[in-house]
Design an enzyme around this catalytic site. Structure first.
Site, PDB file in Angstrom:
ATOM      1  N   LEU A 159      14.810  53.406  28.410  1.00 42.11           N
ATOM      2  CA  LEU A 159      13.552  53.024  27.771  1.00 42.11           C
ATOM      3  C   LEU A 159      12.524  54.134  28.003  1.00 42.11           C
ATOM      4  CD1 LEU A 159      11.925  49.530  27.849  1.00 42.11           C
ATOM      5  CD2 LEU A 159      10.526  51.556  28.118  1.00 42.11           C
ATOM      6  N   GLY A 171       5.638  55.980  25.053  1.00 40.69           N
ATOM      7  CA  GLY A 171       4.803  57.013  24.414  1.00 40.69           C
ATOM      8  C   GLY A 171       5.602  57.982  23.557  1.00 40.69           C
ATOM      9  N   CYS A 172       6.402  57.437  22.617  1.00 49.59           N
ATOM     10  CA  CYS A 172       7.337  58.278  21.840  1.00 49.59           C
ATOM     11  C   CYS A 172       6.816  58.696  20.464  1.00 49.59           C
ATOM     12  CB  CYS A 172       8.669  57.566  21.669  1.00 49.59           C
ATOM     13  SG  CYS A 172       9.573  57.396  23.208  1.00 49.59           S
ATOM     14  N   SER A 173       5.548  58.442  20.167  1.00 52.97           N
ATOM     15  CA  SER A 173       5.087  58.818  18.819  1.00 52.97           C
ATOM     16  C   SER A 173       4.833  60.315  18.697  1.00 52.97           C
ATOM     17  CB  SER A 173       3.832  58.024  18.435  1.00 52.97           C
ATOM     18  OG  SER A 173       2.800  58.307  19.341  1.00 52.97           O
ATOM     19  N   SER A 174       4.751  61.013  19.844  1.00 50.18           N
ATOM     20  CA  SER A 174       4.496  62.462  19.782  1.00 50.18           C
ATOM     21  C   SER A 174       4.972  63.123  21.076  1.00 50.18           C
ATOM     22  CB  SER A 174       2.990  62.715  19.598  1.00 50.18           C
ATOM     23  OG  SER A 174       2.288  62.148  20.690  1.00 50.18           O
ATOM     24  N   GLY A 175       4.884  64.449  21.085  1.00 51.98           N
ATOM     25  CA  GLY A 175       5.035  65.239  22.311  1.00 51.98           C
ATOM     26  C   GLY A 175       6.341  65.078  23.073  1.00 51.98           C
ATOM     27  N   SER A 202       2.768  65.621  36.732  1.00 56.59           N
ATOM     28  CA  SER A 202       2.179  66.893  36.302  1.00 56.59           C
ATOM     29  C   SER A 202       2.023  67.761  37.540  1.00 56.59           C
ATOM     30  CB  SER A 202       0.803  66.620  35.697  1.00 56.59           C
ATOM     31  OG  SER A 202       0.057  67.820  35.562  1.00 56.59           O
ATOM     32  N   TYR A 250      -8.197  62.992  35.610  1.00 60.82           N
ATOM     33  CA  TYR A 250      -6.782  63.110  35.224  1.00 60.82           C
ATOM     34  C   TYR A 250      -5.919  63.411  36.448  1.00 60.82           C
ATOM     35  CZ  TYR A 250      -2.511  64.879  33.076  1.00 60.82           C
ATOM     36  OH  TYR A 250      -1.199  65.095  32.732  1.00 60.82           O
TER      37      TYR A 250
HETATM   38  P1  NAD Z   1       0.960  63.344  23.778  1.00 56.98           P
HETATM   39  O1  NAD Z   1      -0.463  62.995  23.609  1.00 56.98           O
HETATM   40  O2  NAD Z   1       1.659  64.025  22.650  1.00 56.98           O
HETATM   41  O3  NAD Z   1       1.828  62.065  24.163  1.00 56.98           O
HETATM   42  C1  NAD Z   1       1.348  60.989  24.929  1.00 56.98           C
HETATM   43  C2  NAD Z   1       1.810  59.718  24.286  1.00 56.98           C
HETATM   44  O4  NAD Z   1       1.385  58.578  25.038  1.00 56.98           O
HETATM   45  C3  NAD Z   1       1.238  59.571  22.875  1.00 56.98           C
HETATM   46  O5  NAD Z   1       2.283  59.317  21.975  1.00 56.98           O
HETATM   47  C4  NAD Z   1       0.287  58.389  23.017  1.00 56.98           C
HETATM   48  O6  NAD Z   1       0.174  57.640  21.828  1.00 56.98           O
HETATM   49  C5  NAD Z   1       0.974  57.598  24.121  1.00 56.98           C
HETATM   50  N1  NAD Z   1       0.113  56.580  24.706  1.00 56.98           N
HETATM   51  C6  NAD Z   1      -1.181  56.677  25.105  1.00 56.98           C
HETATM   52  N2  NAD Z   1      -1.623  55.474  25.527  1.00 56.98           N
HETATM   53  C7  NAD Z   1      -0.583  54.607  25.404  1.00 56.98           C
HETATM   54  C8  NAD Z   1      -0.419  53.229  25.679  1.00 56.98           C
HETATM   55  N3  NAD Z   1      -1.418  52.473  26.164  1.00 56.98           N
HETATM   56  N4  NAD Z   1       0.791  52.657  25.445  1.00 56.98           N
HETATM   57  C9  NAD Z   1       1.814  53.386  24.957  1.00 56.98           C
HETATM   58  N5  NAD Z   1       1.706  54.689  24.659  1.00 56.98           N
HETATM   59  C10 NAD Z   1       0.518  55.285  24.882  1.00 56.98           C
HETATM   60  O7  NAD Z   1       1.037  64.245  25.096  1.00 56.98           O
HETATM   61  P2  NAD Z   1       2.295  64.730  25.979  1.00 56.98           P
HETATM   62  O8  NAD Z   1       1.948  66.086  26.416  1.00 56.98           O
HETATM   63  O9  NAD Z   1       3.576  64.498  25.291  1.00 56.98           O
HETATM   64  O10 NAD Z   1       2.149  63.763  27.245  1.00 56.98           O
HETATM   65  C11 NAD Z   1       3.205  62.992  27.777  1.00 56.98           C
HETATM   66  C12 NAD Z   1       3.076  62.888  29.285  1.00 56.98           C
HETATM   67  O11 NAD Z   1       3.208  64.194  29.860  1.00 56.98           O
HETATM   68  C13 NAD Z   1       1.735  62.345  29.771  1.00 56.98           C
HETATM   69  O12 NAD Z   1       1.954  61.438  30.827  1.00 56.98           O
HETATM   70  C14 NAD Z   1       1.014  63.584  30.278  1.00 56.98           C
HETATM   71  O13 NAD Z   1       0.087  63.264  31.291  1.00 56.98           O
HETATM   72  C15 NAD Z   1       2.173  64.394  30.800  1.00 56.98           C
HETATM   73  N6  NAD Z   1       1.889  65.836  30.914  1.00 56.98           N
HETATM   74  C16 NAD Z   1       1.437  66.542  29.841  1.00 56.98           C
HETATM   75  C17 NAD Z   1       1.148  67.896  29.982  1.00 56.98           C
HETATM   76  C18 NAD Z   1       0.616  68.719  28.844  1.00 56.98           C
HETATM   77  O14 NAD Z   1       0.082  69.795  29.098  1.00 56.98           O
HETATM   78  N7  NAD Z   1       0.754  68.313  27.600  1.00 56.98           N
HETATM   79  C19 NAD Z   1       1.342  68.512  31.226  1.00 56.98           C
HETATM   80  C20 NAD Z   1       1.824  67.769  32.302  1.00 56.98           C
HETATM   81  C21 NAD Z   1       2.092  66.424  32.128  1.00 56.98           C
END
Ligand code: NAD
Length: 314
Positions: free
Chosen positions: A6, A9-13, A140, A153
């Protein structure tokens, strides 16, 4: 046996990239439950999943800030069986703390920290009963090391790290693994959202000197760091895949080795002054040093591009 994974947060990234990577595993070891808060944002995932959709990957709704939403999703999984939980959903936040509203800080903690706690409450008892399971948490490097204007954060990721460090002791007793993935900067929507929010921030309460540091220095620095050191979400997904398929999963795993020396500074000096002074000097005292670090970043960026070109050519 095929493992139910499972992912939140799979809509992006990273979440999207990881869900697709797992579902496309050549050995077909996973059945992926890719969840997102808003199903209307599923087009990207649907596009990237392609032929594995409804085969090794299914999309479900889950808002990690709602216990009810989490329960509804887990209840729909046969025998409620989650073998691997990937806690990925998260929000970022930058800026002087006096400019942040209490509501937005609480929302961030509700997502980044309590989101994980809610999921653990729901799936950990089943893992303990089966004496099997893996909890993978997207932390992170800011869960190990604080950074200017990332106070809230970073605090949320420290909370995640402390929670997991404590829980891992109990998990070990039940044969359950916990792994913290600690990426440096990753080029995703995360960064775009940060700058968008920073542009719309109410900075009227902030003094000029702080404002100059934030707008005149930090923003440029941050953009430079993301461009020079940023990984792709696919790279982070590949590293996470390694952790998930590992015989003995590590408790901590950094995806970007360039950050490892910085994060170890803290362990070299229990007083904490060594990393604090190093960062302070780099940022505030040595303009020349800062410029030098920017050119170092640019060089790393050049090297990374060159390496990528090399690895592409046969
Ligand atoms: P992102 O914004 O593309 O993805 C984050 C996802 O979480 C999005 O799809 C968003 O819709 C979802 N989300 C937010 N609130 C939510 C909720 N209440 N319920 C369900 N989904 C929710 O960014 P990312 O970079 O893919 O981030 C993913 C993880 O990686 C995060 O936990 C972030 O803290 C961590 N991270 C990111 C980075 C970076 O530089 N991008 C670095 C270190 C760690």
């Amino acid at each position: 046996a095929v493992r139910n994974v499972l992912v939140t947060g799979c809509s992006s990234g990273i979440g999207l990239a990881l869900a697709v990577r797992l579902a496309r595993d050549e050995l077909k070891r996973f059945r992926v439950i890719a969840t997102m808060r808003n199903l209307e944002k599923s087009q990207e995932l649907v596009k990237h999943a392609g032929p594995v959709l409804e085969k090794t990957l299914e999309i479900k709704e889950m808002d990690v800030t709602s216990e009810e939403s989490i329960r509804r999703c887990v209840d729909s999984i046969p025998h409620h069986r989650v073998d691997v939980l990937v806690n990925n959903a998260g929000l970022g936040m930058i800026g002087p703390v006096e400019s942040q509203s209490m509501a937005s800080m609480q929302q961030l903690f509700d997502t980044n920290f309590f989101g994980l706690v809610r999921l653990i409450q729901e799936v950990f008892p089943g893992m303990k009963r089966r004496r099997q399971g893996h909890v993978v948490v997207m932390s992170s490097v800011l869960g190990l090391q604080g950074l200017l204007f990332n106070d809230i954060y970073s605090a949320s990721k420290f909370a995640v790290e402390g929670f997991c460090e404590s829980l891992a002791l109990q998990a070990l007793k039940f044969g359950v693994n916990i792994s913290l993935i600690e990426p440096g900067p990753v080029i995703t929507e995360f960064e775009r959202k940060l700058y968008e929010e920073a542009a719309n921030m109410d900075l009227s309460q902030v003094d000029k000197e702080t404002l100059d540091i934030f707008q005149g220095f930090y923003m440029a620095y941050s953009k430079e760091v993301f461009t020079a050191l940023g990984q792709s979400p696919e790279e982070v997904a590949e590293h996470t895949m390694k952790v998930i398929t590992s015989e003995k999963p590590p408790f901590r795993y950094q995806t970007n080795s360039l950050y490892t020396p910085i994060t170890t500074l803290k362990h070299a000096d229990p007083s904490g002054n060594l990393p604090l002074n190093a960062f302070h000097q780099m940022i505030f005292q040595h303009d020349r040093l800062f410029k030098a670090s920017l050119s170092l970043l640019k060089m790393l960026q050049w090297r990374k591009r060159r390496d990528m070109e090399h690895s592409r050519s046969p």
